[in-house]
Write an enzyme that holds these catalytic residues in place. Structure first.
Site, PDB file in Angstrom:
ATOM      1  CE  LYS A 175      -3.706  -2.626   0.649  1.00 49.65           C
ATOM      2  NZ  LYS A 175      -4.792  -2.775  -0.329  1.00 49.65           N
ATOM      3  CG  HIS A 294      -7.253 -10.115  -6.259  1.00 51.78           C
ATOM      4  ND1 HIS A 294      -8.474  -9.515  -6.480  1.00 51.78           N
ATOM      5  CD2 HIS A 294      -6.854  -9.693  -5.037  1.00 51.78           C
ATOM      6  CE1 HIS A 294      -8.791  -8.770  -5.438  1.00 51.78           C
ATOM      7  NE2 HIS A 294      -7.832  -8.865  -4.547  1.00 51.78           N
TER       8      HIS A 294
END
Length: 475
Positions: A175, A294
């Site tokens: 992040k 994902h």
């Protein structure tokens, strides 16, 4: 056309709109071991009998159309048609039913999830006679599952490649998900892996944008991998997202990852598509790469209870299409997932034989006949206080992935990784000693924090963080 041909073709033909029940509702049908079985949750329009609605689903997802056609006489509909063989009302719901449909195996191309879904969840979901339709489960017979590649390697081979056993694996999504330069991105990867994580991960949004082109990211991440491995003596990995706008570009990125010596690549399998995913799975198997999957976009498809496709079906499809990891929700974090439902499809991903269990949403017994299993990835809003519950829920064969729960540590990325590694090892040790993680979890974390200042700091930061919302999708 000769008169003789006209006469022969006209025998038994009656033009007009079909009553689906006459052909496609067959309550006396005995399913075959080779049939693909589907359970649909259907909500008919007012005035439409459930038998007609179920027959319409069977027809429109197999050989049927809205009217009788001449060419029906040129094939054997009894051999190829789908059959609605049972209908049961949904308890507690008005005008909602589970329709069970059997499809003969010859309707589907071997090894193609794309073709399977095009038929079973194609136009029928827009059928006007239905207010809503949801595919709850599929039974994939061994005769069909054996035509698929399955996971490129599977759980045991991955354990052997990593030389890591007896505990959940730990990961972290880097992040902020967008905006970092490639060098700063690689720095974050190095710090997390050096601190004790097994994996770091590209966010699903990260492909090749102006702020960080894919080749630059791959190079700096590879440097971080090798540096952290040299310092820790452990094998490390980073999920390099190979998802791209074309299959050719996707495979080019996977080839470059292999040339760099990376152990694992990543794909967004729903946005990328099943054809692309299976192509990448074949490449990964042939070239020794693990494949992390994902599920971006899944909630658009699976979150509404009455319409769409349940994730257990998407999970089965992924196991057939190919993937070594897939995100499954956390039960305790910020993303949707009820415990029993989640564990139901986690077992469908990992285990070889899964019994029918309606209490967990499993409508059919599923035999994978030794197809390798897929590691479930718990990710989304989790931190060190969740570690006991995650270890108890998912067990050793899982990846527990802490993004903000690593990078949000007040002392930095490496201490955040240390906190998570200490927490998981404390939980595994306590479990192995016979302690109950469900009831003693907080005490186990507090005891470990006495010997780890990094864990103590993490406990203080996240002690008040909770995500207490009711799940939308329940049994």
């Amino acid at each position: 056309m000769s008169p003789q041909t006209e006469t022969k073709a006209g025998v038994g033909f009656k033009a007009g709109v079909k009553d689906y029940r006459l052909t496609y509702f067959t309550p006396d049908y005995e399913t075959k071991d080779t049939d693909i079985l589907a359970a649909f949750r259907m909500t008919p329009q007012p005035g439409v009998p459930p038998e007609e609605a179920g027959a319409a689903v069977a027809a429109e997802s197999s050989t049927g159309t809205w009217t009788t056609v001449w060419t029906d006489g040129l094939t054997s509909l009894d051999r190829y048609k789908g059959r609605c063989y049972n209908i049961e009302p949904v308890a507690g719901e008005d005008n909602q039913f589970i329709a069970y449909v059997a499809y003969p195996l010859d309707l589907f191309e071997e090894g193609s999830v794309t073709n399977l879904f095009t038929s079973i969840v194609g136009n029928v979901f827009g059928f006007k006679a239905l207010r809503a339709l949801r595919l709850e489960d599929l039974r994939i017979p061994p005769a069909y599952s054996k035509t698929f590649i399955g996971p490129p390697h599977g759980i045991q081979v991955e354990r052997d490649k990593l030389n890591k056993y007896g505990r959940p694996l730990l990961g972290c999504t880097i992040k902020p998900k967008l905006g970092l330069s490639a060098k700063n991105y690689g720095r974050a990867v190095y710090e997390c892996l050096r601190g004790g994580l097994d994996f770091t991960k590209d966010d699903e949004n990260v492909n090749s944008q102006p702020f960080m082109r894919w080749r630059d990211r791959f190079l700096f991440v590879a440097e971080a991998l090798f540096k952290s491995q040299a310092e820790t003596g452990e094998i490390k990995g980073h999920y390099l997202n190979a998802t791209a706008g074309t299959c050719e570009e996707m495979l080019k990125r996977a080839v470059f990852a292999r040339e760099l010596g990376a152990p694992i690549v990543m794909h967004d399998y729903l946005t990328g598509g099943f054809t692309a995913n299976t192509s990448l799975a074949f490449y990964c198997r042939d070239n020794g790469l693990l494949l992390h999957i994902h599920r971006a976009m899944h909630a658009v498809i699976d979150r509404q209870k009455n319409h769409g496709i349940h994730f257990r079906v998407l999970a089965k499809a992924l196991r057939m299409s190919g993937g070594d990891h897939i995100h499954t929700g956390t039960v305790v974090g910020k993303l949707e997932g009820e415990r029993d439902l989640t564990l139901g499809f986690v077992d469908l991903l990992r285990d070889d034989f899964i019994e029918k269990d309606r209490s967990r949403g499993i409508y059919f017994t599923q035999d994978w006949v030794s197809m390798p299993g897929v590691l479930p990835v718990a990710s989304g809003g989790i931190h060190v206080w969740h570690m006991p519950a995650l270890t108890e829920i998912f067990g050793d064969d899982s990846v527990l992935q802490f993004g903000g729960g690593t990078l949000g540590h007040p002392w930095g990325n490496a201490p955040g990784a240390v906190a998570n590694r200490v927490a998981v090892e404390a939980c595994v040790q306590a479990r192995n000693e016979g302690r109950d993680l469900a009831t003693e979890g907080n005490d186990i974390i507090r005891e470990a924090a006495k010997w780890s200042p990094e864990l103590a700091a993490a406990c203080e930061v996240w002690k008040e963080i909770k995500f207490e919302y009711e799940a939308m999708d329940t049994l």
